[in-house]
Design an enzyme around this catalytic site. Structure first.
Site, PDB file in Angstrom:
ATOM      1  N   GLU A  71      -4.763 -15.815  12.258  1.00  0.00           N
ATOM      2  CA  GLU A  71      -3.702 -14.808  12.391  1.00  0.00           C
ATOM      3  C   GLU A  71      -2.540 -15.118  11.447  1.00  0.00           C
ATOM      4  OE1 GLU A  71      -3.789 -11.922  13.783  1.00  0.00           O
ATOM      5  OE2 GLU A  71      -1.687 -11.444  13.411  1.00  0.00           O
ATOM      6  N   GLU A  78      -0.821  -9.817   4.764  1.00  0.00           N
ATOM      7  CA  GLU A  78      -0.039  -8.579   4.947  1.00  0.00           C
ATOM      8  C   GLU A  78       1.271  -8.646   4.172  1.00  0.00           C
ATOM      9  OE1 GLU A  78      -1.435  -7.435   9.500  1.00  0.00           O
ATOM     10  OE2 GLU A  78       0.616  -8.109   9.120  1.00  0.00           O
TER      11      GLU A  78
HETATM   12  N1  LIG Z   1       0.702  -0.030   1.613  1.00  0.00           N
HETATM   13  C1  LIG Z   1      -0.240   0.521   2.391  1.00  0.00           C
HETATM   14  N2  LIG Z   1      -1.081   1.443   1.883  1.00  0.00           N
HETATM   15  C2  LIG Z   1      -2.046   2.005   2.668  1.00  0.00           C
HETATM   16  N3  LIG Z   1      -2.237   1.735   3.976  1.00  0.00           N
HETATM   17  C3  LIG Z   1      -1.440   0.814   4.534  1.00  0.00           C
HETATM   18  C4  LIG Z   1      -0.401   0.161   3.792  1.00  0.00           C
HETATM   19  N4  LIG Z   1       0.262  -0.687   4.622  1.00  0.00           N
HETATM   20  C5  LIG Z   1      -0.367  -0.586   5.814  1.00  0.00           C
HETATM   21  N5  LIG Z   1      -1.382   0.302   5.773  1.00  0.00           N
HETATM   22  C6  LIG Z   1      -2.300   0.663   6.897  1.00  0.00           C
HETATM   23  O1  LIG Z   1      -1.614   0.512   8.127  1.00  0.00           O
HETATM   24  C7  LIG Z   1      -2.245  -0.503   8.938  1.00  0.00           C
HETATM   25  C8  LIG Z   1      -1.195  -1.315   9.666  1.00  0.00           C
HETATM   26  O2  LIG Z   1      -0.407  -1.989   8.686  1.00  0.00           O
HETATM   27  P1  LIG Z   1       0.752  -2.986   9.115  1.00  0.00           P
HETATM   28  O3  LIG Z   1       1.353  -3.555   7.892  1.00  0.00           O
HETATM   29  O4  LIG Z   1       1.664  -2.298  10.076  1.00  0.00           O
HETATM   30  O5  LIG Z   1      -0.078  -4.094   9.839  1.00  0.00           O
HETATM   31  P2  LIG Z   1       0.119  -4.609  11.330  1.00  0.00           P
HETATM   32  O6  LIG Z   1       0.055  -3.474  12.291  1.00  0.00           O
HETATM   33  O7  LIG Z   1       1.338  -5.456  11.336  1.00  0.00           O
HETATM   34  O8  LIG Z   1      -1.220  -5.463  11.448  1.00  0.00           O
HETATM   35  P3  LIG Z   1      -1.502  -6.598  12.507  1.00  0.00           P
HETATM   36  O9  LIG Z   1      -1.577  -5.890  13.833  1.00  0.00           O
HETATM   37  O10 LIG Z   1      -2.812  -7.206  12.065  1.00  0.00           O
HETATM   38  O11 LIG Z   1      -0.372  -7.576  12.395  1.00  0.00           O
HETATM   39  C9  LIG Z   1      -3.075  -1.334   7.933  1.00  0.00           C
HETATM   40  O12 LIG Z   1      -4.148  -1.997   8.571  1.00  0.00           O
HETATM   41  C10 LIG Z   1      -3.512  -0.271   6.946  1.00  0.00           C
HETATM   42  O13 LIG Z   1      -4.623   0.454   7.448  1.00  0.00           O
END
Ligand SMILES: Nc1ncnc2c1ncn2[C@@H]1O[C@H](COP(=O)(O)OP(=O)(O)OP(=O)(O)O)[C@@H](O)[C@H]1O
Length: 127
Positions: A71, A78
């Protein structure tokens, strides 16, 4: 070492400080890590109740460490994706989705390992 800097490698103490800073940031900012830490605490309590032997404790602790590590790496990926692709891009999304999938796959196998190690010990003790 920071690229382009003339400074020597930081000392071990400083490196540990940077790593702790990263860990602290990830724990404070990522909900998933808080949920995982709560899950690990539950596994330790169940392990104590079940009276795990040394080998089972080693498996449980190793599983907890590997999931937390995955993680943290997912969070690092990310962060880098956000740095290089702050705008929407399908490849940025795919990279994040695959990194997240890696954690979920690991969680499924760790959950199975948890059932086998802690579950079987609980059954041995109470049934
Ligand atoms: N720059 C981007 N371009 C396209 N899609 C994106 C982008 N950033 C995020 N996403 C989409 O949104 C989703 C969530 O992104 P986010 O950065 O919020 O991750 P997160 O919810 O914090 O993930 P995790 O729960 O694993 O910590 C990603 O898995 C992706 O599908």
């Amino acid at each position: 070492m920071i690229p382009g800097s003339r400074e020597n490698h930081p000392s071990f103490r400083k490196s540990f400080g940077f790593a702790f800073q990263g860990f602290r940031f990830a724990v404070l900012s990522e909900r998933n890590i808080k949920v995982m830490l709560a899950g690990f605490a539950l596994a330790v309590v169940l392990g104590l109740v079940a009276g795990l032997d040394a080998v089972r404790w080693a498996i449980v602790l190793l599983c907890c460490g590997v999931v937390l590590c995955a993680e943290l790496l997912n969070t690092a990926i990310e962060t880098v994706v956000d740095l290089v692709s702050p705008e929407y891009h399908p490849l940025a999304g795919r990279a994040k989705d695959i990194a997240a999938a890696a954690v979920w796959v690991l969680c499924v196998f760790v959950a199975l390992a948890g059932v086998l190690t802690i579950g079987s010990a609980l059954i041995d003790k109470f049934l």
